[in-house]
Design a protein around this motif. Structure first.
Motif, short mmCIF file in Angstrom:
data_model
loop_
_atom_site.label_atom_id
_atom_site.label_comp_id
_atom_site.label_asym_id
_atom_site.label_seq_id
_atom_site.Cartn_x
_atom_site.Cartn_y
_atom_site.Cartn_z
N VAL A 1 -4.11 -1.29 -6.37
CA VAL A 1 -2.82 -1.98 -6.31
C VAL A 1 -2.63 -2.82 -7.57
CG1 VAL A 1 -1.50 -3.77 -5.11
CG2 VAL A 1 -2.68 -2.00 -3.80
N ALA B 1 0.83 -1.21 0.00
CA ALA B 1 0.00 0.00 0.00
C ALA B 1 0.86 1.25 0.00
CB ALA B 1 -0.93 -0.01 1.21
N ARG C 1 -10.91 -3.68 0.02
CA ARG C 1 -10.01 -4.66 -0.58
C ARG C 1 -10.83 -5.70 -1.33
NH1 ARG C 1 -5.78 -5.84 4.43
NH2 ARG C 1 -4.77 -3.78 4.42
N HIS D 1 -5.46 -7.13 -1.57
CA HIS D 1 -5.24 -5.72 -1.86
C HIS D 1 -6.48 -5.08 -2.47
CE1 HIS D 1 -0.99 -6.61 -1.18
NE2 HIS D 1 -1.11 -7.62 -2.03
N TYR E 1 -4.78 8.09 -4.65
CA TYR E 1 -4.65 6.88 -3.84
C TYR E 1 -4.31 7.22 -2.39
CZ TYR E 1 -3.34 2.17 -2.43
OH TYR E 1 -3.27 0.96 -1.77
N THR F 1 2.42 1.74 -3.58
CA THR F 1 1.54 1.96 -4.74
C THR F 1 1.55 3.40 -5.25
OG1 THR F 1 0.12 0.09 -4.15
CG2 THR F 1 -0.84 1.79 -5.56
N TYR G 1 -4.94 5.03 1.04
CA TYR G 1 -3.85 4.85 2.00
C TYR G 1 -4.17 5.51 3.33
CZ TYR G 1 0.94 4.51 3.71
OH TYR G 1 2.06 4.21 4.45
#
Length: 305
Positions: free
Chosen positions: A142, A12, A119, A138, A203, A15, A208
């Motif tokens: 990702v 994570a 996820r 993930h 992201y 990414t 995140y």
């Protein structure tokens, strides 16, 4: 923290670096050096967060973030390719502009939080001990980042258009003499790099750390720039570098959580110290660097009249 959870956290953290560095790789392959990655990431992040809050859709947030990053890159392209401004100075100005612009427009969203994007749950395979969570635990971005990197590698080395981009980065005068529109090709590469930087910023604030905070990229744009050099402009090495720096980032957080008696300020510096160390080591092998670096990177091209 168990091994599977640590791997998930490292991936994570890596990414956004991988997304931004992939875009910058294509930009530099065309012969353009855009140092404004940090600013584009921040503008993409605040735009994505605002779009996600107003629409309730993270997909709309990612699309808006990519569009905002591309818009910032369009400003850079207009100045450096259209008006022949210095690329280094313009990139630095773009970063400063992006930091200030995102802080201004992001002020109303400080303190708000979103639910992180979920996820992907893969039945049966995701339940295999250790391997299942590592491979199938993930979020969609990702896997998308890996697909984009693979697509960029195939595009650059297995398609005519990709080879043309590299030719423009190596010898723009020769490419122009063959009839290729050098400035148009470089502009498209810049826009792609900006969109990827916008996705990287998106992201950060949608997956995140699902919130907006001023200057939340915290230097990741500069690390993404260093990653391109670390990878010697090769997509495969970019993946290794992104996950390596993601691991260093998580290592300092893990060490702080375990109560390692080292100043927290020093631990926070670890990712950036690692970046400097790697660049110093790589720069010693100038032959390999010059072999893979685009020869015209950072050099303005003015079509003959």
């Amino acid at each position: 923290m168990d091994p599977a959870s640590m791997v998930l956290t490292i991936v994570a953290a890596a990414t956004p670096l991988l997304l931004a560095a992939t875009g910058e790789l294509v930009t530099e392959k065309s012969g353009v050096l855009n140092l404004g990655v940090e600013g584009m990431m921040l503008v993409g992040a605040v735009t994505a967060f605002a779009a996600a809050v107003s629409s309730g859709s993270p997909v709309a947030g990612f699309a808006a973030g990519a569009g905002a990053g591309a818009a910032m890159a369009a400003i850079f392209a207009a100045l450096t390719l259209g008006l022949q401004a210095n690329q280094v100075a313009t990139g630095l100005a773009l970063t400063i502009f992006g930091v200030s612009l995102s802080a201004m427009f992001g002020a109303p969203f400080v303190g708000q939080a979103l639910s992180p994007i979920p996820r992907l749950e893969v039945p049966v395979l995701g339940e295999v001990p250790l391997v299942g969570p590592v491979l199938f635990g993930h979020d969609a971005m990702v896997y998308l980042s890996l697909l984009i990197l693979a697509g960029v590698a195939l595009f650059l080395y297995r398609t005519r258009a990709g080879l043309v981009i590299q030719a423009v980065g190596e010898a723009p005068d020769a490419a122009h003499a063959l009839g290729y529109r050098v400035l148009r090709i470089r502009t498209c590469a810049c826009l792609f790099g900006g969109a990827m930087a916008g996705l990287a910023g998106s992201y950060l604030c949608l997956a995140y750390t699902p919130m907006w905070a001023e200057n939340m990229t915290a230097g990741r744009g500069w690390i993404a720039l260093a990653l391109v050099v670390f990878a010697t402009w090769r997509p495969g090495r970019l993946l290794l570098g992104a996950y390596l720096f993601g691991a260093v980032t998580i290592l300092q957080l893990y060490a702080q959580g375990r109560g390692v008696e080292v100043a927290s300020q020093f631990m926070s510096m670890l990712p950036y110290l690692a970046t400097i160390l790697v660049l110093v080591l790589i720069s010693r092998d100038r032959t390999r660097m010059l072999l893979n670096a685009p020869r015209s990177i950072g050099t303005a091209f003015l079509p003959p009249r």
